[in-house]
Design an enzyme around this catalytic site. Structure first.
Site, PDB file in Angstrom:
ATOM      1  N   ASP A  26       0.821  -1.229   0.000  1.00 38.46           N
ATOM      2  CA  ASP A  26       0.000   0.000   0.000  1.00 38.46           C
ATOM      3  C   ASP A  26       0.850   1.273   0.000  1.00 38.46           C
ATOM      4  O   ASP A  26       0.557   2.218  -0.722  1.00 38.46           O
ATOM      5  CB  ASP A  26      -1.051   0.009   1.124  1.00 38.46           C
ATOM      6  CG  ASP A  26      -0.517  -0.190   2.529  1.00 38.46           C
ATOM      7  OD1 ASP A  26       0.694  -0.439   2.686  1.00 38.46           O
ATOM      8  OD2 ASP A  26      -1.328  -0.086   3.483  1.00 38.46           O
ATOM      9  N   SER A  57     -14.549   0.544  28.080  1.00 39.19           N
ATOM     10  CA  SER A  57     -14.352  -0.667  27.287  1.00 39.19           C
ATOM     11  C   SER A  57     -14.813  -1.867  28.088  1.00 39.19           C
ATOM     12  O   SER A  57     -14.575  -1.942  29.298  1.00 39.19           O
ATOM     13  CB  SER A  57     -12.868  -0.806  26.949  1.00 39.19           C
ATOM     14  OG  SER A  57     -12.576  -2.140  26.631  1.00 39.19           O
ATOM     15  N   GLY A 112      -3.377  -6.929  18.608  1.00 37.60           N
ATOM     16  CA  GLY A 112      -1.967  -7.146  18.303  1.00 37.60           C
ATOM     17  C   GLY A 112      -1.735  -8.381  17.456  1.00 37.60           C
ATOM     18  O   GLY A 112      -0.643  -8.939  17.441  1.00 37.60           O
ATOM     19  N   SER A 116      -5.872  -5.632  12.472  1.00 38.24           N
ATOM     20  CA  SER A 116      -6.242  -4.208  12.396  1.00 38.24           C
ATOM     21  C   SER A 116      -7.239  -3.746  13.445  1.00 38.24           C
ATOM     22  O   SER A 116      -8.190  -3.023  13.126  1.00 38.24           O
ATOM     23  CB  SER A 116      -6.779  -3.855  11.012  1.00 38.24           C
ATOM     24  OG  SER A 116      -5.746  -3.845  10.115  1.00 38.24           O
ATOM     25  N   SER A 117      -7.010  -4.117  14.692  1.00 40.00           N
ATOM     26  CA  SER A 117      -7.910  -3.596  15.729  1.00 40.00           C
ATOM     27  C   SER A 117      -7.759  -2.077  15.838  1.00 40.00           C
ATOM     28  O   SER A 117      -8.725  -1.375  16.144  1.00 40.00           O
ATOM     29  CB  SER A 117      -7.654  -4.280  17.074  1.00 40.00           C
ATOM     30  OG  SER A 117      -6.306  -4.179  17.421  1.00 40.00           O
ATOM     31  N   GLU A 150      -3.503   7.899  12.594  1.00 41.73           N
ATOM     32  CA  GLU A 150      -2.539   6.846  12.940  1.00 41.73           C
ATOM     33  C   GLU A 150      -1.105   7.332  12.654  1.00 41.73           C
ATOM     34  O   GLU A 150      -0.202   7.125  13.459  1.00 41.73           O
ATOM     35  CB  GLU A 150      -2.864   5.581  12.125  1.00 41.73           C
ATOM     36  CG  GLU A 150      -1.940   4.430  12.337  1.00 41.73           C
ATOM     37  CD  GLU A 150      -2.428   3.395  13.353  1.00 41.73           C
ATOM     38  OE1 GLU A 150      -3.654   3.262  13.545  1.00 41.73           O
ATOM     39  OE2 GLU A 150      -1.562   2.723  13.938  1.00 41.73           O
ATOM     40  N   ASP A 162      -5.545  -0.715   5.722  1.00 39.30           N
ATOM     41  CA  ASP A 162      -6.379  -1.202   6.821  1.00 39.30           C
ATOM     42  C   ASP A 162      -7.615  -0.323   7.013  1.00 39.30           C
ATOM     43  O   ASP A 162      -8.744  -0.817   7.103  1.00 39.30           O
ATOM     44  CB  ASP A 162      -5.564  -1.243   8.125  1.00 39.30           C
ATOM     45  CG  ASP A 162      -4.329  -2.101   7.982  1.00 39.30           C
ATOM     46  OD1 ASP A 162      -4.239  -2.843   6.988  1.00 39.30           O
ATOM     47  OD2 ASP A 162      -3.449  -2.021   8.859  1.00 39.30           O
TER      48      ASP A 162
HETATM   49  C1  GLA Z   1       0.059  -2.911   8.321  1.00 41.21           C
HETATM   50  C2  GLA Z   1      -0.195  -1.489   7.820  1.00 41.21           C
HETATM   51  C3  GLA Z   1      -0.770  -1.506   6.403  1.00 41.21           C
HETATM   52  C4  GLA Z   1       0.071  -2.356   5.463  1.00 41.21           C
HETATM   53  C5  GLA Z   1       0.365  -3.726   6.086  1.00 41.21           C
HETATM   54  C6  GLA Z   1       1.339  -4.542   5.266  1.00 41.21           C
HETATM   55  O1  GLA Z   1      -1.150  -3.605   8.472  1.00 41.21           O
HETATM   56  O2  GLA Z   1      -1.095  -0.828   8.685  1.00 41.21           O
HETATM   57  O3  GLA Z   1      -0.880  -0.181   5.943  1.00 41.21           O
HETATM   58  O4  GLA Z   1       1.237  -1.700   5.088  1.00 41.21           O
HETATM   59  O5  GLA Z   1       0.899  -3.604   7.404  1.00 41.21           O
HETATM   60  O6  GLA Z   1       0.775  -4.899   4.046  1.00 41.21           O
END
Ligand code: GLA
Length: 374
Positions: A26, A57, A112, A116-117, A150, A162
């Site tokens: 990306d 939470s 973790g 992508s939390s 982020e 993500d």
């Molecule tokens: C993490 C980053 C993404 C991407 C991936 C690897 O998830 O947040 O932007 O770069 O690593 O593909």
């Protein structure tokens, strides 16, 4: 604008994501193929009228009350609340209206683990707060906004994949996202007798931020070198493979080789997925893992054991690490009849060599961020 705001309690949801193929692409301006999951984070939104936001939470004990007149910066003591606070701070900077409220977050996404939390809670918070006054939130803008939070507030220099997948996901479809132009096509994922299995190393990811940034810098260096001979080149994914011969540093050349070959694998994957050729897709997954392991060097013992043990099982069409790497999760494309066998073999081999128990989850592809109920 806010006078008509509803006083009702509402529930919102944002999914995690899995990347099928196109890893570390990306931020190099190429094509990626992520999908939103049916697991993720929900938020119960309770309207208030005291110029404050209370963040709670169901999974973490820290409760944070913030005054909307204050200014915020990242604070390690704020733990998980840094994500919603970062969104609130940046919305304020862009002069968006922020309603007073209490929010209770609840997650069934392993943290973790590379699902992508963080993108999920960012997109969820922004979508929920903006939804109180705006009816048509542009989801590409939403993803870019959350990526900026982020990058700047959390100080992780991630790409767009993500947040984009969490914002735009569609049930039973992967997103073919062109990261240079921020346009996507949906690719229906029809697996027939096969399943996509998530295999979680359950290994806490360490040094991920510095090693991620290091890879990014190496790609920038590769682009800089190739531009000496191809000045028009916009990003590394557009380079032709033989151009990397101009890179004398072997490490930088390997990084570029991964990026260029992985981008080609994404194009091939989409072609074969559209023809339901899962065997070829499986081979592309294997090739992707090999490239991430040897050329990009973001896999690691734990991920390699999961992937390579899975790949040996007859009926496993392919497997690879997914996400940033350095721990986290892998995926395997498996015929449903061998799933139990695969789980048994992989967990036994993994435990014997690492002392860690891995876990499994069958991927179901769901929709992007949304209102669940009022
Ligand atoms: C993490 C980053 C993404 C991407 C991936 C690897 O998830 O947040 O932007 O770069 O690593 O593909």
């Amino acid at each position: 604008m806010c006078a008509e705001m509803s006083k009702a309690v509402k529930k919102y949801f944002a999914p995690g994501r899995v990347n099928l193929i196109g890893e570390h692409i990306d931020y190099n301006g190429g094509l990626v193929l992520p999908a939103a999951l049916n697991i993720g984070i929900s938020a119960t939104y309770i309207p208030q009228s005291d110029n404050k936001i209370v963040l709670r939470s169901a999974t973490h004990s820290l409760v944070k009350e913030i005054n909307l007149s204050d200014t915020f910066s990242f604070n390690p003591q704020n733990d998980w609340t840094n994500y919603p606070i970062g969104i609130i701070e940046h919305l304020k900077r862009e002069n968006h209206y922020i309603p007073s409220c209490e929010v209770i977050f609840e997650s069934n996404l392993p943290e973790g683990s590379g699902l992508s939390s963080s993108a999920a809670i960012e997109v969820l918070t922004a979508f929920m707060l903006l939804s109180q006054t705006e009816s048509n939130i542009n989801r590409t803008w939403l993803a870019e906004f959350c990526q900026q939070v982020e990058n700047e507030f959390i100080d992780v220099k991630c790409g767009i994949m993500d947040q984009y997948a969490v914002a735009n996901g569609k049930k039973d479809n992967a997103l073919l996202l062109d990261c240079a132009y921020l346009k996507h096509d949906f690719v229906p994922i029809e697996l027939g007798d096969c399943r996509l299995l998530l295999m979680n190393t359950n290994k806490p990811r360490s040094l991920i931020r510095s090693r991620y940034n290091e890879r990014k810098a190496e790609c920038e260096e590769a682009l800089r070198i190739i531009r000496n001979v191809k000045p028009q080149l916009k990003n590394l994914c557009e380079a032709e493979m033989h151009w990397i011969e101009t890179i004398t540093d072997e490490v930088i050349r390997k990084r570029a080789r991964h990026v260029i070959s992985e981008n080609i694998r994404v194009k091939e994957s989409v072609k074969v997925l559209r023809h339901n050729d899962l065997h070829t897709f499986g081979r592309l997954l294997n090739a992707s893992h090999q490239s991430l392991k040897e050329d990009y060097e973001v896999s690691g013992t734990e991920l390699d054991i999961l992937v390579e043990t899975a790949q040996e099982i007859k009926g496993c069409l392919g497997a690879r690490m997914t996400g940033a790497g350095f721990g986290g999760c892998a995926i395997a494309l498996v015929h449903h009849s061998v799933i139990e066998k695969l789980k048994n073999n992989v967990s036994e081999t993994y435990f014997n060599s690492t002392g860690i128990t891995c876990s499994f989850h069958t991927v179901e592809i769901g929709d992007g961020v949304r209102l669940l109920s009022e």
